[in-house]
Design a protein around this motif. Structure first.
Motif, PDB file in Angstrom:
ATOM      1  N   GLN A  66       0.731   5.683   0.526  1.00 51.71           N
ATOM      2  CA  GLN A  66      -1.196   6.757   1.159  1.00 51.71           C
ATOM      3  C   GLN A  66      -0.617   8.072  -0.233  1.00 51.71           C
ATOM      4  O   GLN A  66       0.086   8.513  -0.234  1.00 51.71           O
ATOM      5  CB  GLN A  66      -0.117   6.956   2.383  1.00 51.71           C
ATOM      6  CG  GLN A  66       0.236   6.444   3.360  1.00 51.71           C
ATOM      7  CD  GLN A  66       0.444   7.198   4.755  1.00 51.71           C
ATOM      8  OE1 GLN A  66      -0.807   8.089   4.926  1.00 51.71           O
ATOM      9  NE2 GLN A  66       1.181   5.663   5.686  1.00 51.71           N
ATOM     10  N   VAL A  87       5.706  -9.035   1.528  1.00 47.02           N
ATOM     11  CA  VAL A  87       5.243  -7.757   1.542  1.00 47.02           C
ATOM     12  C   VAL A  87       5.990  -5.811   1.095  1.00 47.02           C
ATOM     13  O   VAL A  87       6.519  -6.176   1.745  1.00 47.02           O
ATOM     14  CB  VAL A  87       4.135  -7.238   3.173  1.00 47.02           C
ATOM     15  CG1 VAL A  87       3.507  -5.181   3.300  1.00 47.02           C
ATOM     16  CG2 VAL A  87       3.192  -8.042   3.168  1.00 47.02           C
ATOM     17  N   ASP A 135      -4.904  -4.569   6.056  1.00 51.61           N
ATOM     18  CA  ASP A 135      -4.577  -4.501   4.849  1.00 51.61           C
ATOM     19  C   ASP A 135      -4.327  -5.853   4.583  1.00 51.61           C
ATOM     20  O   ASP A 135      -4.299  -6.622   3.691  1.00 51.61           O
ATOM     21  CB  ASP A 135      -4.250  -3.533   4.446  1.00 51.61           C
ATOM     22  CG  ASP A 135      -4.523  -2.155   5.070  1.00 51.61           C
ATOM     23  OD1 ASP A 135      -5.595  -1.997   6.028  1.00 51.61           O
ATOM     24  OD2 ASP A 135      -3.336  -1.545   5.227  1.00 51.61           O
ATOM     25  N   GLY A 147       0.713  -1.403   0.083  1.00 50.16           N
ATOM     26  CA  GLY A 147       0.543   0.386   0.124  1.00 50.16           C
ATOM     27  C   GLY A 147       0.407   0.935  -0.138  1.00 50.16           C
ATOM     28  O   GLY A 147       1.931   1.372   0.752  1.00 50.16           O
TER      29      GLY A 147
HETATM   30  N1  TRP Z   1       2.277   2.027   6.221  1.00 48.20           N
HETATM   31  C1  TRP Z   1       2.818   2.147   4.820  1.00 48.20           C
HETATM   32  C2  TRP Z   1       3.366   3.476   4.394  1.00 48.20           C
HETATM   33  O1  TRP Z   1       3.544   4.525   4.851  1.00 48.20           O
HETATM   34  C3  TRP Z   1       1.369   1.875   4.030  1.00 48.20           C
HETATM   35  C4  TRP Z   1       0.736   0.591   3.693  1.00 48.20           C
HETATM   36  C5  TRP Z   1      -0.443   0.863   4.177  1.00 48.20           C
HETATM   37  C6  TRP Z   1       1.460  -0.397   3.349  1.00 48.20           C
HETATM   38  N2  TRP Z   1      -1.313  -0.497   4.511  1.00 48.20           N
HETATM   39  C7  TRP Z   1       0.281  -0.615   4.234  1.00 48.20           C
HETATM   40  C8  TRP Z   1       1.930  -1.214   3.186  1.00 48.20           C
HETATM   41  C9  TRP Z   1       0.160  -2.323   4.106  1.00 48.20           C
HETATM   42  C10 TRP Z   1       2.213  -2.383   2.696  1.00 48.20           C
HETATM   43  C11 TRP Z   1       0.979  -3.117   3.450  1.00 48.20           C
HETATM   44  O2  TRP Z   1       4.389   2.882   3.753  1.00 48.20           O
END
Ligand code: TRP
Ligand code: AMP
Length: 338
Positions: free
Chosen positions: A14, A147, A138, A12
């Motif tokens: 942001q 991941v 997530d 993910g």
């Molecule tokens: N916390 C991550 C960042 O700031 C973003 C993120 C949210 C993420 N959920 C996730 C990354 C799940 C990998 C898997 O970069």
């Protein structure tokens, strides 16, 4: 006992600002390269973004811009699941359930919360504190096994493993697989153009420190021309760049963009100064980034089509996550809704 899960990548980003060359080389390009090898699921994590204040209009724009960036960088909505986190209610729902599994003591050890909340932790949102439990949701809502993240997120993926293991243990099940963090390689860590010891970042106050994916060819060339360097010529191999962070950064960027090893780049430019190397780097950067920027601009010009792609992605994501969250509730003892 569930069978060994198939390899599934989840990551993910942001939608909390523009995209940089660092995001492209360290994340988007690698995300695109995973396609076809394993199942790939990529999420625009707007629920995470609002753990700190976001101007609503800016959040909307940045979410579409991030989607355009993913697609322009090669993440194909026909080959990957690409969607917006808040469109799939399984995230918020599983997030709550996992908040009841995670322990306060674990959350208190999260260094990102300490960094982001700073001295004024009393004024931080509760969401910022709970952020890693939502991130666990997530990942676990898809039974993801890999991941890809930056070094700064490793602790959160490890927390995800702890939450998954505690859930499996407490309920006597083998339900959530323990995901592996896949950390970005050293070669794809892009540093600031003004300071070779700092990461290139969208939050750096100096725009000259970064290349934005929305920069045009002239500003890319100009930023590279003005990038900080030393006066020595380039060495014959990457070994010679050890104590030259700015020079090393530019060589690494060249290597990552052209797909050559840094040693090969050094060998080709051995003995040359930056007066020769910088224009060559600018050419490579413009050649690689221009089509991406152009594609982003095209996509941004048709927000209805972008939204349509994201809706389709949300439907695919929902189809995977919904049964997993339903099963989580069942395991926890909640009676099913029929
Ligand atoms: N916390 C991550 C960042 O700031 C973003 C993120 C949210 C993420 N959920 C996730 C990354 C799940 C990998 C898997 O970069
Ligand atoms: P961020 O923009 O920090 O939220 O990061 C989003 C993604 O881009 C993460 O996977 C980061 O690891 C990656 N990323 C951000 N900046 C850089 C950088 N300078 N070099 C390499 N990867 C980066």
């Amino acid at each position: 006992m569930t069978p060994q899960p198939q390899a599934r990548v989840f990551s993910g980003i942001q939608p909390s600002g523009g995209l940089t060359l660092g995001n492209y080389l360290g994340a988007l390009k690698r995300f695109a390269e995973q396609q076809g090898k394993v199942e790939t699921i990529y999420c625009l994590v707007d629920l995470h973004a609002v753990t700190v204040w976001q101007e609503p209009e800016a959040l909307r724009r940045q979410t579409r811009e991030l989607a355009a960036g993913f697609i322009a960088a090669g993440v194909d909505p026909a080959r990957s699941v690409l969607f917006v986190q808040s469109h799939v209610s399984a995230h918020a729902e599983l997030g709550w359930l996992l908040m009841c599994v995670a322990r306060l003591g674990w959350m208190n050890r999260m260094t990102q919360f300490k960094d982001k909340a700073g001295k004024n932790a009393e004024k931080a949102s509760l969401g910022l504190y709970a952020y890693p439990a939502l991130m666990a949701a997530d990942i676990l809502a898809y039974h993801a096994t890999q991941v890809p993240v930056g070094e700064d997120q490793k602790q959160h993926v490890e927390l995800t493993r702890d939450i998954a293991a505690k859930f499996n243990h407490d309920y006597g099940v083998d339900f959530f697989p323990l995901p592996q963090p896949v950390i970005e390689g050293a070669a794809t860590r892009v540093m600031s153009l003004r300071d070779g010891t700092k990461k290139m970042s969208k939050s750096d106050p100096s725009d000259a420190s970064r290349i934005n994916l929305t920069d045009d060819a002239d500003s890319i060339a100009q930023k590279i021309r003005k990038a900080r360097t030393d006066a020595a010529p380039l060495p014959g191999s990457a070994e010679g760049l050890k104590d030259r962070p700015e020079a090393r950064n530019l060589v690494n960027i060249y290597a990552a963009l052209s797909g050559e090893p840094p040693d090969a780049v050094c060998a080709r430019f051995e003995g040359q100064g930056f007066g020769v190397f910088k224009p060559a780097l600018a050419d490579v950067a413009v050649a690689q980034l221009e089509p991406i920027t152009r594609r982003m601009t095209e996509l941004m010009a048709d927000p209805a089509e972008l939204d349509r792609l994201l809706q389709a992605g949300a439907d695919q994501a929902d189809a995977i996550a919904r049964p997993i969250v339903d099963e989580t509730r069942r395991i926890m003892g909640m009676i099913p809704r029929r």
